[in-house]
Design a protein around this motif. Structure first.
Motif, PDB file in Angstrom:
ATOM      1  N   GLU A  35       0.826  -1.208   0.000  1.00  0.00           N
ATOM      2  CA  GLU A  35       0.000   0.000   0.000  1.00  0.00           C
ATOM      3  C   GLU A  35       0.866   1.266   0.000  1.00  0.00           C
ATOM      4  OE1 GLU A  35      -2.981  -0.395   2.940  1.00  0.00           O
ATOM      5  OE2 GLU A  35      -4.305   1.005   1.920  1.00  0.00           O
ATOM      6  N   ASP A  43       2.398   1.777  -3.369  1.00  0.00           N
ATOM      7  CA  ASP A  43       1.442   2.412  -4.294  1.00  0.00           C
ATOM      8  C   ASP A  43       1.279   3.895  -3.968  1.00  0.00           C
ATOM      9  OD1 ASP A  43      -0.581   2.443  -6.359  1.00  0.00           O
ATOM     10  OD2 ASP A  43      -2.041   2.636  -4.737  1.00  0.00           O
ATOM     11  N   HIS A  44       1.262   4.202  -2.675  1.00  0.00           N
ATOM     12  CA  HIS A  44       1.091   5.604  -2.257  1.00  0.00           C
ATOM     13  C   HIS A  44       2.246   6.469  -2.777  1.00  0.00           C
ATOM     14  CE1 HIS A  44      -0.594   8.515   0.843  1.00  0.00           C
ATOM     15  NE2 HIS A  44       0.471   9.146   0.364  1.00  0.00           N
ATOM     16  N   LYS A  75     -15.556   4.130  -3.683  1.00  0.00           N
ATOM     17  CA  LYS A  75     -14.339   3.595  -3.057  1.00  0.00           C
ATOM     18  C   LYS A  75     -13.185   4.574  -3.290  1.00  0.00           C
ATOM     19  CE  LYS A  75     -13.190   0.986  -7.166  1.00  0.00           C
ATOM     20  NZ  LYS A  75     -12.860  -0.238  -7.821  1.00  0.00           N
ATOM     21  N   TYR A 100      -8.639   5.004  -2.634  1.00  0.00           N
ATOM     22  CA  TYR A 100      -7.397   4.414  -2.134  1.00  0.00           C
ATOM     23  C   TYR A 100      -6.630   5.459  -1.326  1.00  0.00           C
ATOM     24  CZ  TYR A 100      -5.312   6.509  -6.377  1.00  0.00           C
ATOM     25  OH  TYR A 100      -4.911   7.368  -7.371  1.00  0.00           O
ATOM     26  N   TYR A 106      -2.683   5.605   7.407  1.00  0.00           N
ATOM     27  CA  TYR A 106      -2.809   4.148   7.302  1.00  0.00           C
ATOM     28  C   TYR A 106      -3.167   3.430   8.608  1.00  0.00           C
ATOM     29  CZ  TYR A 106      -1.687   4.681   2.488  1.00  0.00           C
ATOM     30  OH  TYR A 106      -1.759   5.060   1.167  1.00  0.00           O
ATOM     31  N   THR A 149     -12.156  -3.754   1.948  1.00  0.00           N
ATOM     32  CA  THR A 149     -11.129  -3.410   0.955  1.00  0.00           C
ATOM     33  C   THR A 149     -11.206  -4.330  -0.253  1.00  0.00           C
ATOM     34  OG1 THR A 149      -9.549  -4.871   2.003  1.00  0.00           O
ATOM     35  CG2 THR A 149      -9.516  -2.582   2.709  1.00  0.00           C
ATOM     36  N   THR A 173      -8.583  -5.200  -3.693  1.00  0.00           N
ATOM     37  CA  THR A 173      -7.272  -4.906  -4.278  1.00  0.00           C
ATOM     38  C   THR A 173      -7.337  -5.054  -5.795  1.00  0.00           C
ATOM     39  OG1 THR A 173      -6.244  -5.754  -2.278  1.00  0.00           O
ATOM     40  CG2 THR A 173      -4.815  -5.503  -4.189  1.00  0.00           C
ATOM     41  N   ARG A 210      -3.197  -2.042  -5.833  1.00  0.00           N
ATOM     42  CA  ARG A 210      -3.797  -0.845  -5.218  1.00  0.00           C
ATOM     43  C   ARG A 210      -4.991  -1.286  -4.368  1.00  0.00           C
ATOM     44  NH1 ARG A 210      -4.418   4.144  -8.862  1.00  0.00           N
ATOM     45  NH2 ARG A 210      -2.247   4.286  -8.200  1.00  0.00           N
ATOM     46  N   LYS A 211      -4.975  -0.845  -3.129  1.00  0.00           N
ATOM     47  CA  LYS A 211      -6.021  -1.257  -2.193  1.00  0.00           C
ATOM     48  C   LYS A 211      -7.066  -0.153  -2.084  1.00  0.00           C
ATOM     49  CE  LYS A 211      -6.113  -3.155   2.497  1.00  0.00           C
ATOM     50  NZ  LYS A 211      -5.230  -3.440   3.616  1.00  0.00           N
ATOM     51  N   TYR A 212      -8.299  -0.497  -2.398  1.00  0.00           N
ATOM     52  CA  TYR A 212      -9.390   0.463  -2.314  1.00  0.00           C
ATOM     53  C   TYR A 212     -10.206   0.220  -1.047  1.00  0.00           C
ATOM     54  CZ  TYR A 212      -8.711   1.947  -7.152  1.00  0.00           C
ATOM     55  OH  TYR A 212      -8.201   2.469  -8.298  1.00  0.00           O
ATOM     56  N   TYR A 213     -10.644   1.307  -0.440  1.00  0.00           N
ATOM     57  CA  TYR A 213     -11.471   1.220   0.762  1.00  0.00           C
ATOM     58  C   TYR A 213     -12.886   1.684   0.438  1.00  0.00           C
ATOM     59  CZ  TYR A 213      -7.090   0.789   3.309  1.00  0.00           C
ATOM     60  OH  TYR A 213      -5.873   0.356   3.760  1.00  0.00           O
TER      61      TYR A 213
END
Lengths: 389, 117
Positions: free
Chosen positions: A27, A30-31, B24, B26, B50, B64, B66, B74-77
């Motif tokens: 994560e 990616d950030h 959503k 990220y 985070y 989440t 991904t 990429r992790k989406y919330y």
């Protein structure tokens, strides 16, 4: 756009700063990539952008973020965690009872199995209800059910109850079906989206690993100290079989996650993953499967898994993956008398020490580390050539 | 008391609010949105963001997904139904609280804050 080499540079930088928790590492990578890309869109060079992002960050910044993040996750009390503690406690006590030759070890171990089953169910249930949009509920249920059926199968064996074989057959059929289906799903949907199985694994894998290491530590000590003493079917061997099974499933889950991230998209990796899954499960059926087939399964699992770990690994330690196949191929050849049977306590202790060392050396490669855990547990069962598999 | 301590107290509400307005988001997107909406007055850093995202996820308020974007994960919330409910409650509580504080202190105080290191 950031190139693969630049992304790897960021990832390596973060890892060098002590970021080891893979989901957070991905994560953060990616950030920072996104931030750098934004700067590069304003004609800035990648090196300048990266320097600007990391400048002024205090020492140990990422490590602190990781430790704060882990604290927020692990501090939360839940039922699954409570059951896990009961399971770990029961296994530890059962092992101590076995070492002290006290009666009651099988019964205590069964309490541990029941608690482990409860921990699995209570850990997975919220994921099934919350993650409604993700696919694969049946596959997750099948895997959890297979673990529980296998635990009960071994519990029935220890209690001399009828139905143990039926439970083990059911467990193996469920697990193989789920592994085949999930591998095909991951292979066909490599964008890494919508798979409940890998989502739950990503969330729980650090806890699973701690649990496995907790189980493995006392039995490794026991087997090392009491070499050549224990026969098959003992409490300690049952614990090792459970460790092999759980760690094997954990390893296959890492293969899936790596496939989802795009580093193992090929059909060959998918096929090898299915082969590894079948080879992991067949020996669990014990004498229901001919000896040669079990031997072939154990050896093939080691070789195939090593090949996948090497192929998907991205650090230098991955070369260690070829150490266990050498051991298991030699052991297999001794068992079928192609090589003369030779078992030496000193050599066995050295091999155990090397496998333990490899778990520590592979601390940055969770896939390799899990493979080494399976290998250590397998060797602890197999080293004694007087034991029939 | 430093300004960032104000933000620390309402960061959870801010994140819930942003996620309630979209399908959503990220991590980096959240920080950019906060900067944009606050016109650069509030800057969220990874150190602030985070740990709280993981906390909200572990509390069952976020889910989440991904996705692989530009060859990286990429992790989406997004909010769970429980998260959506809490977002509404928290936002109205914060609005009420802000009104009370404004009444006490008087209007016209624009904060200049930067949160995180």
């Amino acid at each position: 756009m950031i190139t693969d080499a630049q992304r790897n540079l960021i990832s390596e930088y973060l890892a060098s700063q002590g970021l080891t928790f893979q989901p957070l590492l991905d994560e953060m990578t990616d950030h920072i990539c996104s931030e750098a890309e934004e700067m590069m869109s304003r004609q800035m060079k990648f090196e300048e952008a990266l320097q600007l992002i990391i400048t002024d960050l205090p020492q140990g910044h990422f490590k602190n973020i990781q430790s704060e993040t882990m604290k927020t996750i692990t501090n939360k009390f839940n039922l699954s965690r409570a059951f896990s503690f009961v399971a770990m406690g029961a296994v530890l006590i059962a092992t101590i009872f076995k070492i002290l030759m006290l009666p009651g070890a099988p019964e205590i171990l069964m309490i541990g199995f029941a608690a482990l089953g409860a921990a699995l169910i209570s850990g997975v249930l919220p994921g099934l209800t919350v993650k409604r949009e993700e696919k694969g509920v049946i596959r997750v249920v099948a895997i959890v059910a297979s673990i529980i059926f296998l635990l009960f199968g071994y519990a029935f064996i220890m209690m001399h109850l009828p139905g143990a074989n039926q439970l083990k057959i059911l467990a193996v059929l469920l697990a193989i079906s789920a592994i085949v289906m999930n591998t095909m799903f991951v292979h066909n949907n490599s964008a890494g989206r919508g798979n409940l199985m890998t989502h739950l694994h990503e969330k729980h894998s650090p806890g699973i690993e701690r649990f496995l290491l907790f189980l493995l530590t006392p039995v490794t000590l026991y087997k090392t100290i009491w070499m050549f003493r224990d026969g098959r079917g003992s409490v300690v061997d049952v614990i090792l079989i459970i460790v092999i099974y759980l760690a094997g499933l954990q390893l296959i889950s890492f293969f899936w996650r790596s496939m989802e991230k795009g580093s193992g998209k090929g059909a060959l990796i998918a096929i090898l993953t299915i082969v590894a899954g079948i080879c992991l499960n067949l020996p669990m059926l014990g004498e229901l499967v001919p000896f040669q087939a079990r031997l072939l399964s154990v050896t093939l699992f080691s070789v195939v898994s090593a090949a996948i770990v090497y192929q998907l690994g991205d650090d230098q330690s991955k070369a260690m993956a070829f150490f266990p196949p050498v051991i298991f191929v030699v052991l297999a050849l001794m068992r079928v008398h192609v090589l003369p049977v030779y078992s030496n306590t000193v050599i066995n202790v050295i091999v155990i020490a090397m496998l333990i060392a490899s778990i520590f050396i592979a601390r940055k490669n969770e896939m390799l580390r899990t493979y080494m855990i399976v290998s250590l547990a397998s060797f602890l069962i197999e080293y004694n050539l007087s034991v029939t598999l | 008391m430093e300004s960032k301590e104000f933000i620390r107290g309402i960061l959870k509400t801010l994140i819930l609010r942003l996620l309630s307005q979209t399908d959503k988001m990220y991590g980096y997107e959240i920080t950019q949105k906060v900067t944009e909406l606050s016109k650069g007055d509030i800057k969220l850093t990874f150190g602030a963001l985070y740990p709280i995202l993981y906390k909200l996820e572990s509390e069952g308020l976020l889910v989440t997904t991904t996705e692989v974007v530009d060859n990286r994960a990429r992790k989406y919330y997004s909010l769970t139904p429980e998260g959506k409910k809490l977002a509404k409650t928290k936002v109205s509580e914060l609005q009420r609280f802000t009104e009370i504080i404004n009444t006490i202190l008087g209007d016209g105080m624009k904060p200049q804050v930067s949160f995180g290191s």
